[in-house]
Design an enzyme around this catalytic site. Structure first.
Site, short mmCIF file in Angstrom:
data_model
loop_
_atom_site.label_atom_id
_atom_site.label_comp_id
_atom_site.label_asym_id
_atom_site.label_seq_id
_atom_site.Cartn_x
_atom_site.Cartn_y
_atom_site.Cartn_z
N HIS A 127 -106.21 -9.25 -37.57
CA HIS A 127 -105.77 -8.94 -36.22
C HIS A 127 -106.55 -7.78 -35.59
O HIS A 127 -106.41 -7.50 -34.40
CB HIS A 127 -104.26 -8.66 -36.19
N ASP A 156 -103.40 -12.38 -42.79
CA ASP A 156 -104.10 -11.39 -41.96
C ASP A 156 -105.22 -10.71 -42.74
O ASP A 156 -105.44 -9.52 -42.62
CB ASP A 156 -103.08 -10.34 -41.47
N SER A 263 -104.37 -0.43 -39.46
CA SER A 263 -104.51 -1.85 -39.78
C SER A 263 -105.81 -2.11 -40.51
O SER A 263 -106.87 -1.65 -40.09
CB SER A 263 -104.46 -2.70 -38.51
#
Length: 1300
Positions: A127, A156, A263
């Site tokens: 992402h 992911d 992330s």
């Protein structure tokens, strides 16, 4: 969807940009039972969010922000591989981290959201998207890497292909086994924490920052993706099953919630099977619960996704059957699988061989990989290569005979070797393996990092030159191997201790450092090299500071310069590199936002104020006041100083000798140096260097081990310094100062012509061996020991012999001796006789005067030879002797004045000339028992003279039994003084009023034993006198030359033993007369002998010459005659009566006759009765000396020994065609007909005459004579004697004759 934008100032662009304020939130009910109903918010951490409800929360209630940043950046206590780490909290308590080696976070990219997995690959979260700035452009260290492609997987997980091989790290090359159950994962990846095995993981990231303190959250929304703010923590894995890993970020007090911007950052777990850290997954999102709890979700490691991308960008080239692989116009031929589809792919070569470029080859993001332990040769005239770099895996070797593109940097990884043989005209970045520089100026610049790489010189001027020689050691550095070449640097561009300059060649290299301003080298120097820093003139601010380390057996040489060796202030993370700045005009500066550094410092101001540790928040990599410093070890052969300054600063351990001339040496220097760019010295894309040196006061422990030779110099040893002078100290016109707090130990002796000033501690000991036994060491100070502080301590123990006066006006301490010491502590390498002469049988000997009326002295097992008036406040003497004596400059009587004296089992030896004497005066208090008074007579006492000489005085009411008289052996007599005690109104005295003298039988016996050595040497010569003539009776030659060597040992009472080696050579001739054969001959001799007894030892060298004749009647009768002269050079050392060592010469004459009859029992067997008489002359000798002030002499006159011998020999001959052997045995009796010479001894008690004694012994011998051919004969005989006062224990006699 509505989007809200606001104008924000960007620190990156330096201007205003539009920023979305939209925040995304997904809500759902938790699955599972109703009783676990919860409200959660799931947030992708890569989305920009204006609210701080999901921001990073470093809990600083009891920890510092810097702790979290040090954690992620492997700084401070969090070094890769470190164990038993404890964090000191703000309240002073500690938190011990899980029991596991700390991870190496170098695979984590600068911005935190990607992680290198080796080569040109990294992992992140899908992402984040390909175009996200932290993914599209990734940075490690000073290098920038562009993403060229990626591959993703559910949910992911993403892996990126980069345009270059990453040189800063080997990467996190392995992932966890995600197929395991949680229990299996606990067994494999669990670690002990607080007494329990738990599934704990470590992480690092640099998302949006906020801090939580006592429940209150302070946001710093503008801080994200800043490499300086990379922070981390350890978390508990709550859920391993399913497609996500869930971690509890708040399970312990050291908690740091993963934030927006984190992330893609990796989660590391420790593999207990492989003993290494592996990646479990990458951050996907966070769950925030209604109860305030927080979990982070991680996408699991996906090896298939990684392999698919690697396969896409790999092309295998098997060269096993190919002679040459050719690359031309982007096409590979000659390998049996020719292809044009190689662009952007890693060409993975196996099999070894030649690779030929027939045109320049731009492989885009593809590299050259050499995958086995083979040798490859890359050729191509002037063609060039460009690509991801060169990977020499598995020990492969590549001979690089082409050029790399000069508009690009060559990246080199892999543990093998890249042998560069052409000038490249470009830059090199290397992080692993070996690069050989085989051409002049091989590269323009070299960037070496990660600590796993080596650059080796293999040509003159292989480096490019300039101030840094074109080599830059970035984070964790690497090794520059000089390989036998000399190299000069103005400055070495090194950022930390990972930089190493070495020489692995057997040919010595010279490393010259020529900085023109103050400069710190953070790295290490080792191997076979000398280090030089020579300047024509001396000037300030040109100091070379070493805070890494040195390890060489070679030398360092300084001329006209300054050198400091110190530890390194431990580096810490900083909030920002540089100060806050804003380029907007004043009316618009509010748009720049606030100074987040000041804001962070403000959140911890109260803790800093309370703990007094401003260095925790000052945004500096290090601070002079910080307590944590890394110790640097500096080991070398000899440091040569000429008109230079050398200092050893805090946290330095220096091992080596120093030779100084006109120089200044400081050990424990309070001035320290730090570099505010340490760890960040390399700038730009890796080819720039900066330093910001700060100097100031900072003290820590300093260690020095070695020896010092100094002339016209100064030496200062300061507080907190420990110096162990394990080698000799020689100080000529050099003042030494030991300041308060310094601790100095010397072991191998010292000589000084200048005062030694002591405010700290100086200990002088013997030299210890591996068994912690001691050889005596001598400490000779021609000036004085000055105790200049109340805390000064002067210590001598363990076989130290100290010479030099002591002066002090302070309440200092003097401690001599060791009450547990005795001769058993002597090293086996030491002569006990030498030790006895040096130490007098005590642990310590001290010769000098002590003028220290306010000081205290303790003497245990010490021999104090007091050479001048002395004064002490207190003296405690146990098992010691105070021996009053004179010195070259002071022949007077001396007085020892003490306020308080406690003495037990000690002796006080004083001198007197029968009218004056030495004195002991106790002013305030005297106590003790079993002490004796001894008196040395400088003049011979006469019985009729009345004596009344005061020796000791003390306050009245002192116990008169503190002292008693004792006999003393002086010379050859026992002298007992008559001591009378008298008490008056104010004092009690002990006075000499007479004496008693008797002969000392042991000393007399020892003197006689020493003088009997000449007789025993005479006897050994007698035993060898007639050997030649005995041989003549077993040979038939006309004339010949012969040689004989004899070796033997003997013994007598009193521990006497001797040994000798006697060599004879000679010639003789046979004359045939009527009825008899007459032999005449000439001989020369040399004898080496040594003798020892309980109280003496020595050696004698003798040379002699003689004439001999032997007549053998046909009937069997014979007569032998010999005359001989021998000269003796003697050297003997005696330990009785103070005789010491004497060198003297003597001589002796010998005249001998032997008669006998050889009766043949058979033709080959015989019996031979014999008788011998030897008359001789032995020269006398005389010694005169003084013992304890008394005149002594020993003398023996010339004397004439007469020695007889009777005996019988038997023998038998055995013969063959051309050989003959005769065996014989003998038994005899040897006896003195005249007594040995008389010895005369004289001392204070008069004259003693020792008459010589007669001795006798039985002699036994066996031997063989062999005849080989007509003209060669040799013989061997063994002898022994018994029943004598002196006996030959064994003797061997070998002879050889050649007839002509």
């Amino acid at each position: 969807m509505n989007k809200i934008y606001s104008l924000k100032y960007s620190h990156i662009t330096g201007g205003l940009i539009a920023v979305s304020e939209l925040s995304g939130r997904v809500s759902s009910r938790a699955t599972g039972k109703k009783k676990h109903k919860r409200i959660l918010a799931l947030c992708f951490l890569g989305l920009l969010q204006s609210s701080y409800s999901f921001a990073s929360q470093m809990d600083i209630s009891n920890f510092y922000i810097r702790d979290y940043m040090d954690f992620a950046q492997n700084k401070g206590i969090f070094q890769a591989g470190a164990t038993n780490i404890e964090i000191v909290k703000k309240d002073g308590s500690t938190l011990k981290l899980p029991e596991v080696p700390f991870p190496d976070f170098s695979p984590v990219a600068n911005k935190g959201s990607t992680t290198s997995i080796g080569g040109a690959y990294s992992i992140t979260a899908t992402h984040n998207t390909k175009n996200h700035h932290s993914v599209a452009t990734q940075n490690w260290g000073n290098s920038t890497y562009k993403q060229t492609d990626w591959n993703t997987s559910h949910p992911d997980f993403a892996v990126s292909r980069l345009d270059k091989f990453v040189v800063e790290t080997r990467g996190a090359t392995e992932g966890a086994d995600i197929s395991l159950s949680k229990q299996q994962a606990l067994e494999r990846y669990g670690v002990n924490y607080k007494g329990e095995k738990k599934l704990i993981a470590f992480r690092a990231g640099s998302g949006v920052v906020s801090v939580k303190k006592n429940g209150r959250i302070t946001p710093f929304n503008e801080v994200s993706y800043k490499p300086e703010m990379l922070n981390g923590s350890f978390v508990h894995i709550d859920d391993w099953s399913g497609w996500l890993i869930l971690t509890n970020n708040q399970f312990d007090e050291f908690n740091n919630i993963a934030s927006q911007g984190d992330s893609g950052s990796a989660l590391f777990v420790y593999d207990n099977q492989k003993k290494k850290w592996v990646v479990a997954g990458t951050v996907w999102g966070i769950y925030n619960y209604a109860n305030g709890k927080n979990h982070a979700a991680y996408s699991k490691w996906n090896q298939t996704t990684i392999d698919n991308l690697k396969n896409k960008y790999s092309y295998n080239v098997d060269m096993s059957g190919a002679q040459v692989a050719t690359i031309e116009n982007g096409k590979l031929t000659g390998t049996g699988s020719d292809t044009t589809d190689i662009k952007n792919k890693d060409l993975i070569f196996t099999g070894g061989g030649d690779i030929l470029l027939k045109s320049s080859f731009d492989n885009g993001a593809g590299g050259l990989v050499f995958n086995d332990k083979k040798t490859y040769r890359v050729n191509g005239d002037d063609f060039t290569f460009k690509g991801a770099g060169v990977d020499t895996r598995n020990g492969s070797t590549v001979e690089w005979n082409i050029r790399y593109d000069n508009k690009d940097n060559l990246h080199k990884i892999g543990d093998g070797t890249l042998d560069v043989r052409k000038t490249q005209n470009t830059n090199l970045k290397t992080g692993e393996g070996l690069v050989i520089l085989g051409a002049e100026k091989t590269f323009n610049n070299i960037y070496i990092t990660s600590g796993d790489g080596t650059v080796r010189l293999n040509a003159e001027n292989a480096l490019s030159g300039g101030e840094y020689n074109g080599i830059f050691f970035a984070k964790n550095g690497g090794t520059l191997d000089l390989n036998g070449y000399n190299q000069s640097f103005n400055k070495i561009a090194a950022t930390d201790s990972g930089a190493v300059i070495t020489n692995t060649s057997t040919k010595k290299s010279i490393l010259s450092l020529n900085n023109t301003a103050d400069y710190i080298y953070h790295g290490n120097i080792n191997g076979n090299l000398d280090v030089l820093q020579h300047h024509e003139t001396k000037k300030e601010n040109r100091r070379l500071i070493l805070d890494g380390g040195v390890d060489t057996t070679n030398d360092i040489s300084l001329r006209n310069t300054q050198l400091s060796m110190q530890g390194h202030a431990t580096e810490h993370a900083i909030y920002r590199d540089g100060a806050f700045s804003c380029s907007l005009p004043a009316p618009m500066r509010f748009l720049c936002g606030s100074d987040y550094v000041a804001g962070m410092q403000n959140t911890e101001a109260d803790a800093v104020k309370q703990n007094g540790n401003a260095y925790k928040t000052n945004n500096a990599v290090s601070d002079l006041s910080q307590p944590d410093w890394e110790t640097g070890t500096f080991r070398f052969g000899t440091l040569h100083l000429e008109n230079s300054d050398f200092s050893v600063g805090r946290n330095a351990n220096v091992i080596g000798d120093i030779q100084a001339s006109k120089s200044n040496i400081t050990i424990g220097d309070t001035t320290a140096y730090i570099d505010l760019h340490a760890g960040k010295n390399i700038t730009g894309d890796g080819f720039g260097f900066r330093q910001n040196i700060v100097r100031g006061n900072s003290q820590g422990e300093t260690l020095f081990t070695g020896g010092i030779t100094a002339e016209d110099s100064t030496i200062v040893i300061k507080d907190k310094a420990k110096a162990l002078f394990s080698n000799y100290v020689y100080l000529l016109n050099t003042k030494a100062t030991i300041e308060n707090g310094a601790d100095v130990t010397t072991q191998s002796g010292m000589f000084s012509t200048s005062d030694i000033s002591i405010s700290g501690n100086l200990s002088m000991t013997g030299n210890p061996d591996k068994d912690n036994k001691f050889e005596p060491s001598i400490y000779l100070n021609d000036a004085s020991y000055l105790l200049t502080d109340d805390s000064a301590r002067l210590v001598a123990k363990n076989k130290a012999s100290v010479v030099g006066d002591i002066h002090s006006t302070k309440s200092a301490s003097i401690m001599f001796g060791h009450d547990e010491s005795d001769l058993s502590q002597l090293s086996d390498r030491t002569s006990k006789g030498l030790a006895l002469g040096l130490l007098g049988g005590f642990d310590v000997s001290y010769r000098g005067s002590v003028n220290a009326p306010s000081a205290s002295a303790t003497m245990n097992n010490t021999w104090w030879q007091l050479t001048g008036d002395s004064a002490l406040k207190t003296l405690k003497s146990t098992n010691s002797m105070v021996y009053f004596t004179d010195s070259a400059n002071n022949k007077k009587f001396h007085t020892l004045t003490v306020d308080e004296l406690a003495t037990s089992n000690s002796a006080y030896a004083m001198r007197t000339n029968l009218s004056e004497s030495d004195k002991l005066e106790v002013k305030k208090h005297l106590s003790g028992e079993n002490n004796i008074l001894l008196v040395d007579f400088l003049q011979k006492p006469t019985p009729e003279k009345q004596l009344n000489i005061e020796l000791v005085s003390a306050p009245k009411d002192t116990n008169e039994n503190v002292f008693k008289a004792s006999k003393q052996t002086i010379g050859f007599s026992d002298v007992t003084p008559v001591i009378t005690t008298r008490e008056t109104d104010d004092k009690i005295t002990w006075s000499l009023t007479g004496y008693n003298t008797v002969a000392n039988k042991e000393a007399t016996r020892n003197a006689a034993a020493l003088f009997s050595v000449d007789y025993k040497a005479f006897l050994n010569e007698v035993n060898n006198l007639n050997k030649r003539m005995g041989d003549l009776r077993d040979i038939n030659g006309e004339a010949g030359a012969w040689a004989r060597i004899m070796s033997g040992t003997g013994s007598a009472s009193g521990g006497f033993s001797d040994n000798y080696t006697h060599v004879q050579v000679g010639v003789d001739k046979k004359h045939e007369l009527d009825g008899l054969d007459l032999f005449t001959g000439f001989t020369v001799t040399h004898t080496d002998s040594s003798a020892s007894a309980d109280v003496f030892s020595g050696k004698t060298k003798s040379v002699g010459a003689g004439l001999y004749a032997s007549a053998m009647v046909d009937s069997g009768a014979y007569i032998d005659l010999i005359g001989k002269y021998v000269h003796h050079d003697n050297e003997y050392t005696a330990t009785f009566a103070g005789l010491g060592t004497r060198d003297y010469s003597t001589h002796s004459w010998y005249a001998g006759a032997e008669a006998g009859y050889r009766y043949h029992v058979t033709e080959d067997a015989w019996i031979e009765p014999q008788a011998e008489l030897v008359y001789g002359s032995v020269s006398g000798k005389q010694f005169a000396w003084k013992d304890q002030g008394m005149h002594l002499s020993m003398k023996d006159k010339d004397y004439n020994p007469l020695i007889g011998r009777t005996g019988v020999d038997v023998g038998k001959s055995f013969s063959g065609k051309d050989w003959k052997v005769t065996a014989r045995a003998g038994l005899g009796y040897q006896f003195d007909l005249l007594a040995n010479g008389e010895t005369v001894l004289r001392d204070a008690s008069g004259e003693k005459r020792i008459k010589g004694e007669k001795d006798s012994r039985m002699l036994m011998s066996v031997g063989l004579n062999a005849e080989i051919r007509d003209n060669v004969r040799f013989g061997l005989e063994f002898e022994k004697s018994a029943f004598g006062k002196y006996n030959v224990d064994n003797a061997v006699n070998a002879n050889f004759r050649y007839s002509f």
